[in-house]
Design a protein around this motif. Structure first.
Motif, PDB file in Angstrom:
ATOM      1  N   LEU A 285      22.468  76.170  31.971  1.00  0.00           N
ATOM      2  CA  LEU A 285      21.579  76.203  33.028  1.00  0.00           C
ATOM      3  C   LEU A 285      21.249  77.749  33.459  1.00  0.00           C
ATOM      4  N   ALA A 286      22.178  78.530  33.346  1.00  0.00           N
ATOM      5  CA  ALA A 286      21.881  79.793  33.604  1.00  0.00           C
ATOM      6  C   ALA A 286      21.110  80.533  32.688  1.00  0.00           C
ATOM      7  N   ALA A 287      21.301  80.180  31.207  1.00  0.00           N
ATOM      8  CA  ALA A 287      20.301  80.492  30.294  1.00  0.00           C
ATOM      9  C   ALA A 287      19.018  80.223  30.616  1.00  0.00           C
ATOM     10  N   VAL A 288      18.667  78.939  31.093  1.00  0.00           N
ATOM     11  CA  VAL A 288      17.280  78.720  31.604  1.00  0.00           C
ATOM     12  C   VAL A 288      16.773  79.234  32.569  1.00  0.00           C
ATOM     13  N   ALA A 289      17.540  79.374  33.441  1.00  0.00           N
ATOM     14  CA  ALA A 289      17.191  80.404  34.857  1.00  0.00           C
ATOM     15  C   ALA A 289      16.996  82.127  34.513  1.00  0.00           C
ATOM     16  N   ALA A 290      17.810  82.361  33.352  1.00  0.00           N
ATOM     17  CA  ALA A 290      17.703  83.870  33.208  1.00  0.00           C
ATOM     18  C   ALA A 290      16.534  84.277  32.361  1.00  0.00           C
ATOM     19  N   GLY A 291      15.635  83.109  32.084  1.00  0.00           N
ATOM     20  CA  GLY A 291      14.541  83.273  31.242  1.00  0.00           C
ATOM     21  C   GLY A 291      14.637  83.211  29.659  1.00  0.00           C
ATOM     22  N   ALA A 292      15.813  82.735  29.247  1.00  0.00           N
ATOM     23  CA  ALA A 292      15.866  82.350  27.795  1.00  0.00           C
ATOM     24  C   ALA A 292      14.766  81.545  27.230  1.00  0.00           C
ATOM     25  N   ASP A 293      14.500  81.501  25.925  1.00  0.00           N
ATOM     26  CA  ASP A 293      13.440  80.716  25.357  1.00  0.00           C
ATOM     27  C   ASP A 293      13.918  79.673  24.879  1.00  0.00           C
ATOM     28  N   GLY A 294      15.349  79.288  24.764  1.00  0.00           N
ATOM     29  CA  GLY A 294      15.848  78.138  24.460  1.00  0.00           C
ATOM     30  C   GLY A 294      17.544  78.224  24.520  1.00  0.00           C
ATOM     31  N   ILE A 295      18.048  77.239  23.843  1.00  0.00           N
ATOM     32  CA  ILE A 295      19.532  77.195  23.788  1.00  0.00           C
ATOM     33  C   ILE A 295      19.987  76.752  22.122  1.00  0.00           C
ATOM     34  N   ILE A 296      21.067  76.888  22.058  1.00  0.00           N
ATOM     35  CA  ILE A 296      21.681  76.254  20.520  1.00  0.00           C
ATOM     36  C   ILE A 296      22.904  75.849  21.195  1.00  0.00           C
ATOM     37  N   VAL A 297      23.266  74.512  20.999  1.00  0.00           N
ATOM     38  CA  VAL A 297      24.231  73.688  21.572  1.00  0.00           C
ATOM     39  C   VAL A 297      25.070  72.848  20.594  1.00  0.00           C
ATOM     40  N   GLU A 298      26.361  72.889  20.487  1.00  0.00           N
ATOM     41  CA  GLU A 298      27.140  72.010  19.564  1.00  0.00           C
ATOM     42  C   GLU A 298      27.397  70.813  20.118  1.00  0.00           C
ATOM     43  N   VAL A 299      26.947  69.648  19.376  1.00  0.00           N
ATOM     44  CA  VAL A 299      26.983  68.333  19.809  1.00  0.00           C
ATOM     45  C   VAL A 299      27.724  67.419  18.647  1.00  0.00           C
ATOM     46  N   HIS A 300      28.849  66.628  18.863  1.00  0.00           N
ATOM     47  CA  HIS A 300      29.389  65.799  17.905  1.00  0.00           C
ATOM     48  C   HIS A 300      29.609  64.492  18.150  1.00  0.00           C
ATOM     49  N   PRO A 301      29.129  63.655  17.297  1.00  0.00           N
ATOM     50  CA  PRO A 301      29.250  62.076  17.778  1.00  0.00           C
ATOM     51  C   PRO A 301      30.823  61.881  18.249  1.00  0.00           C
ATOM     52  N   CYS A 302      31.787  62.505  17.629  1.00  0.00           N
ATOM     53  CA  CYS A 302      33.476  62.147  18.044  1.00  0.00           C
ATOM     54  C   CYS A 302      33.901  63.406  18.064  1.00  0.00           C
ATOM     55  N   PRO A 303      33.757  64.433  19.175  1.00  0.00           N
ATOM     56  CA  PRO A 303      34.355  65.804  19.240  1.00  0.00           C
ATOM     57  C   PRO A 303      36.081  65.722  19.010  1.00  0.00           C
TER      58      PRO A 303
END
Ligand code: PEP
Ligand code: MN
Length: 341
Positions: A285-303
């Motif tokens: 959320l900080a990235a969005v508010a700071a003006g970033a153009d996007g995010i890259i996030v790690e997601v796993h079906p079973c972390p």
């Protein structure tokens, strides 16, 4: 240096300046803006005589580029660069989310993750087939088999793929499968690799080294642009500091600093910064508010069973929750989320 043309300069004025610079042995890079055209020259020799250019029709002024990096600088190109990833604009009006597992483990894992992140609002799939690991005994990735799995997930979901390339010899192979080639934090100053990805015609995601300054990141990007590839996305992923509460310290100020000094799009990786799922959403959320153009996030079906970076990988439920908040903040910022088609 930059040749700034007058707003009423004609096409013929512009081509005369370009031809004059070429006859002096330079490689001019014109950029047509909404109001005027500017012509960048990277290798302008100190003390060289540009009076012929300065007095040419339509020339307003000549400005030296003060930064060590040239082609990536905003002085060289004032408008934002928009990187087109298989039809998705990164750096355009919409906020773009890239998501998926740290490493490709098997077909089922990647396909489950890809379907889920698409449903949640991600428009680009991430997943490492070649993993640069701190320990030589850790899982190093499935290699080409991993690339084939990513391609299968792309074919089924329509999501373009971002995946890491760890050596110059692999650039050809990885670019056959990937829509974006990722250069990881550990390779940010691998100059042979930067030159190799500079010679291809595919977007590159360049991650900031964990002990690199913003200026060093921009100099690394300069290697790629000066080798001919302008499609570079920068990524802030946290730097190493004395703080141990998070895996890395997210340098959120890097976002506005890069935006001011460069025209390239910049995204944030909250997962490698946080190192723990609990902190991923607030950093996103900080990235969005700071003006970033996007995010890259790690997601796993079973972390819990992930082979790599499980502690920081969001479950599908956590990803959905994060995306509800990301959508709301992006809308509030006037930068709506790019929804997958
Ligand atoms: C990754 O994206 O999985 C990765 C290894 O990131 P970084 O290079 O930022 O450590
Ligand atoms: Mn990872």
């Amino acid at each position: 240096m930059i040749v700034v043309m007058k707003s009423d300069a004609t096409m013929s004025d512009i081509s005369t300046v370009i031809r004059t610079l070429e006859s002096m042995g330079y490689k001019p890079h014109p950029t047509r803006g909404a109001d005027r055209t500017i012509i960048g020259v990277v290798d302008a020799r100190q003390g060289a005589d540009f009076s012929q250019v300065e007095s040419a029709n339509g020339v307003e002024q000549i400005i030296p580029i003060t930064k060590a990096y040239k082609m990536v600088s905003r002085e060289f190109k004032p408008e934002n660069t928009v990187v087109n990833v298989a039809g998705i604009a990164v750096g355009g009006p919409e906020f773009v989310v890239m998501a998926g597992p740290c490493a490709v483990e098997n077909r089922d894992q990647v396909l489950t993750a890809a379907r889920a992140v698409r449903k949640g609002g991600a428009s680009i799939l991430r997943g490492g087939a070649f993993k640069p690991r701190t320990s030589p005994y850790s899982f190093q990735g499935l290699g080409e088999e991993g690339l084939r799995i990513l391609l299968a997930a792309k074919r089924e979901t329509g999501l373009p793929v971002v995946t890491e390339v760890i050596s110059p010899e692999l650039v050809g192979l990885v670019s056959e499968y990937a829509d974006i080639l990722q250069v990881g934090a550990r390779n940010m100053q691998n100059y042979a690799l930067l030159e190799a990805v500079g010679k291809i015609r595919k977007p590159v995601l360049l991650k900031r080294g964990m002990m690199s300054t913003v200026e060093e990141l921009l100099m690394a990007a300069e290697y790629i642009l000066s080798n001919g590839n302008q499609q570079v996305i920068l990524c802030e992923r946290g730097i190493r500091t004395f703080e141990k509460a998070t895996r890395n310290t997210l340098d959120i100020s890097a976002v506005p600093v890069i935006k001011r000094n460069s025209h390239l799009p910049v995204i944030v990786d909250p997962s490698h910064a946080a190192g723990h799922t609990e902190f991923v959403t607030p950093l996103a959320l900080a990235a969005v508010a700071a003006g970033a153009d996007g995010i890259i996030v790690e997601v796993h079906p079973c972390p819990e069973t992930a082979w790599c970076d499980g502690v920081q990988s969001l479950s599908i439920e956590m990803f959905d929750e994060m995306m509800t908040a990301v959508r709301a903040v992006a809308t509030a910022m006037g930068r709506p989320l790019h929804e997958p088609r």
